[in-house]
Design a protein around this motif. Structure first.
Motif, PDB file in Angstrom:
ATOM      1  N   THR A   9     -18.506 -73.942  -1.563  1.00  0.00           N
ATOM      2  CA  THR A   9     -18.987 -74.887  -0.569  1.00  0.00           C
ATOM      3  C   THR A   9     -19.383 -76.161  -1.283  1.00  0.00           C
ATOM      4  N   GLY A  10     -19.423 -77.225  -0.552  1.00  0.00           N
ATOM      5  CA  GLY A  10     -19.818 -78.494  -1.147  1.00  0.00           C
ATOM      6  C   GLY A  10     -18.672 -79.471  -1.131  1.00  0.00           C
ATOM      7  N   PRO A  11     -18.947 -80.678  -1.622  1.00  0.00           N
ATOM      8  CA  PRO A  11     -17.914 -81.712  -1.580  1.00  0.00           C
ATOM      9  C   PRO A  11     -16.781 -81.400  -2.548  1.00  0.00           C
ATOM     10  N   PRO A  12     -15.571 -81.829  -2.203  1.00  0.00           N
ATOM     11  CA  PRO A  12     -14.454 -81.591  -3.109  1.00  0.00           C
ATOM     12  C   PRO A  12     -14.631 -82.373  -4.400  1.00  0.00           C
ATOM     13  N   VAL A  13     -14.170 -81.786  -5.472  1.00  0.00           N
ATOM     14  CA  VAL A  13     -14.285 -82.394  -6.788  1.00  0.00           C
ATOM     15  C   VAL A  13     -12.886 -82.727  -7.271  1.00  0.00           C
ATOM     16  N   ALA A  14     -12.751 -83.881  -7.921  1.00  0.00           N
ATOM     17  CA  ALA A  14     -11.453 -84.246  -8.483  1.00  0.00           C
ATOM     18  C   ALA A  14     -11.161 -83.317  -9.654  1.00  0.00           C
ATOM     19  N   LEU A  15     -10.123 -82.519  -9.513  1.00  0.00           N
ATOM     20  CA  LEU A  15      -9.807 -81.531 -10.530  1.00  0.00           C
ATOM     21  C   LEU A  15      -8.644 -82.015 -11.376  1.00  0.00           C
ATOM     22  N   THR A  16      -8.861 -81.983 -12.653  1.00  0.00           N
ATOM     23  CA  THR A  16      -7.805 -82.342 -13.585  1.00  0.00           C
ATOM     24  C   THR A  16      -7.739 -81.266 -14.651  1.00  0.00           C
ATOM     25  N   GLU A  17      -6.708 -81.331 -15.445  1.00  0.00           N
ATOM     26  CA  GLU A  17      -6.583 -80.375 -16.543  1.00  0.00           C
ATOM     27  C   GLU A  17      -7.769 -80.512 -17.492  1.00  0.00           C
ATOM     28  N   LEU A  18      -8.222 -81.734 -17.694  1.00  0.00           N
ATOM     29  CA  LEU A  18      -9.362 -81.975 -18.575  1.00  0.00           C
ATOM     30  C   LEU A  18     -10.626 -81.325 -18.019  1.00  0.00           C
ATOM     31  N   SER A  23     -21.384 -68.945 -10.660  1.00  0.00           N
ATOM     32  CA  SER A  23     -20.686 -69.366  -9.439  1.00  0.00           C
ATOM     33  C   SER A  23     -21.022 -70.806  -9.079  1.00  0.00           C
ATOM     34  N   ALA A  24     -22.266 -71.194  -9.310  1.00  0.00           N
ATOM     35  CA  ALA A  24     -22.683 -72.562  -8.996  1.00  0.00           C
ATOM     36  C   ALA A  24     -22.180 -73.556 -10.043  1.00  0.00           C
ATOM     37  N   ARG A  25     -22.168 -73.144 -11.298  1.00  0.00           N
ATOM     38  CA  ARG A  25     -21.794 -74.063 -12.372  1.00  0.00           C
ATOM     39  C   ARG A  25     -20.282 -74.205 -12.531  1.00  0.00           C
ATOM     40  N   PHE A  26     -19.534 -73.136 -12.331  1.00  0.00           N
ATOM     41  CA  PHE A  26     -18.089 -73.155 -12.577  1.00  0.00           C
ATOM     42  C   PHE A  26     -17.280 -72.748 -11.342  1.00  0.00           C
ATOM     43  N   PRO A  27     -17.517 -73.334 -10.182  1.00  0.00           N
ATOM     44  CA  PRO A  27     -16.802 -72.860  -8.989  1.00  0.00           C
ATOM     45  C   PRO A  27     -15.290 -73.072  -9.077  1.00  0.00           C
ATOM     46  N   ASN A  28     -14.874 -74.203  -9.622  1.00  0.00           N
ATOM     47  CA  ASN A  28     -13.440 -74.491  -9.691  1.00  0.00           C
ATOM     48  C   ASN A  28     -12.739 -73.590 -10.704  1.00  0.00           C
ATOM     49  N   LEU A  29     -13.385 -73.374 -11.821  1.00  0.00           N
ATOM     50  CA  LEU A  29     -12.813 -72.503 -12.844  1.00  0.00           C
ATOM     51  C   LEU A  29     -12.719 -71.066 -12.334  1.00  0.00           C
ATOM     52  N   LEU A  30     -13.746 -70.618 -11.631  1.00  0.00           N
ATOM     53  CA  LEU A  30     -13.723 -69.259 -11.086  1.00  0.00           C
ATOM     54  C   LEU A  30     -12.635 -69.108 -10.024  1.00  0.00           C
ATOM     55  N   LEU A  31     -12.427 -70.147  -9.243  1.00  0.00           N
ATOM     56  CA  LEU A  31     -11.355 -70.101  -8.249  1.00  0.00           C
ATOM     57  C   LEU A  31      -9.993 -70.003  -8.941  1.00  0.00           C
ATOM     58  N   LEU A  32      -9.807 -70.775  -9.988  1.00  0.00           N
ATOM     59  CA  LEU A  32      -8.557 -70.720 -10.743  1.00  0.00           C
ATOM     60  C   LEU A  32      -8.348 -69.342 -11.363  1.00  0.00           C
ATOM     61  N   GLU A  40     -12.756 -78.585 -20.072  1.00  0.00           N
ATOM     62  CA  GLU A  40     -14.178 -78.774 -20.378  1.00  0.00           C
ATOM     63  C   GLU A  40     -15.006 -77.606 -19.851  1.00  0.00           C
ATOM     64  N   ASP A  41     -14.732 -77.182 -18.627  1.00  0.00           N
ATOM     65  CA  ASP A  41     -15.456 -76.038 -18.065  1.00  0.00           C
ATOM     66  C   ASP A  41     -15.211 -74.781 -18.890  1.00  0.00           C
ATOM     67  N   TRP A  42     -13.966 -74.570 -19.301  1.00  0.00           N
ATOM     68  CA  TRP A  42     -13.633 -73.384 -20.089  1.00  0.00           C
ATOM     69  C   TRP A  42     -14.350 -73.422 -21.442  1.00  0.00           C
ATOM     70  N   GLN A  43     -14.384 -74.591 -22.075  1.00  0.00           N
ATOM     71  CA  GLN A  43     -15.079 -74.720 -23.361  1.00  0.00           C
ATOM     72  C   GLN A  43     -16.575 -74.435 -23.200  1.00  0.00           C
ATOM     73  N   GLU A  44     -17.163 -74.956 -22.134  1.00  0.00           N
ATOM     74  CA  GLU A  44     -18.588 -74.710 -21.897  1.00  0.00           C
ATOM     75  C   GLU A  44     -18.858 -73.233 -21.623  1.00  0.00           C
ATOM     76  N   LEU A  45     -17.986 -72.606 -20.856  1.00  0.00           N
ATOM     77  CA  LEU A  45     -18.153 -71.181 -20.565  1.00  0.00           C
ATOM     78  C   LEU A  45     -18.052 -70.353 -21.844  1.00  0.00           C
ATOM     79  N   LYS A  46     -17.079 -70.670 -22.692  1.00  0.00           N
ATOM     80  CA  LYS A  46     -16.952 -69.952 -23.970  1.00  0.00           C
ATOM     81  C   LYS A  46     -18.182 -70.167 -24.839  1.00  0.00           C
TER      82      LYS A  46
END
Length: 115
Positions: free
Chosen positions: A5-14, A50-59, A18-24
């Motif tokens: 939920t929430g506003p759409p975020v511009a998703l790019t490969e970068l 779920s709150a911090r990485f919603p786009n990564l979790l969806l992917l 970045e999200d994956w690096q932070e999660l690791k």
């Protein structure tokens, strides 16, 4: 299932990198040595992730539900193309279904014994 939920975020490969690096980094700093099953369970059930990485979790969720191979689908499509010729284009759906089941699951013609 993950609900975003929430506003759409511009998703790019970068963004994903970045999200994956932070999660690791968070995983390695935690000092926890989890099995893959424990890791994914924690990742998908912890509200913080779920709150911090919603786009990564969806992917990741989409990757989990994608078929690994398409051989079964391709085999069924080929079977349908063999059955649905120009001369058989008016077959009923149930007839086509029965012919496909016979073609995909039935025995070889040489093995069939009608008696």
């Amino acid at each position: 299932m993950l609900t975003i939920t929430g506003p759409p975020v511009a998703l790019t490969e970068l963004t994903y990198k970045e999200d994956w690096q932070e999660l690791k980094l968070r995983y390695n700093q935690g000092g926890l040595r989890l099995t893959a099953k424990e890791f994914w369970l924690k990742l998908f059930t912890n509200p913080h992730y779920s709150a911090r990485f919603p786009n990564l979790l969806l992917l990741i969720e989409l990757c989990f539900v994608m078929p690994i191979q398409m051989a079964c689908c391709e085999r069924r499509n080929s079977c349908l193309n063999r059955i649905m010729t120009n001369f058989r284009s008016s077959l009923d759906v149930s007839t086509v279904g029965a012919l496909m089941r016979i073609s995909l699951n039935g025995s070889e013609c040489e093995e069939y014994n009608a008696s």
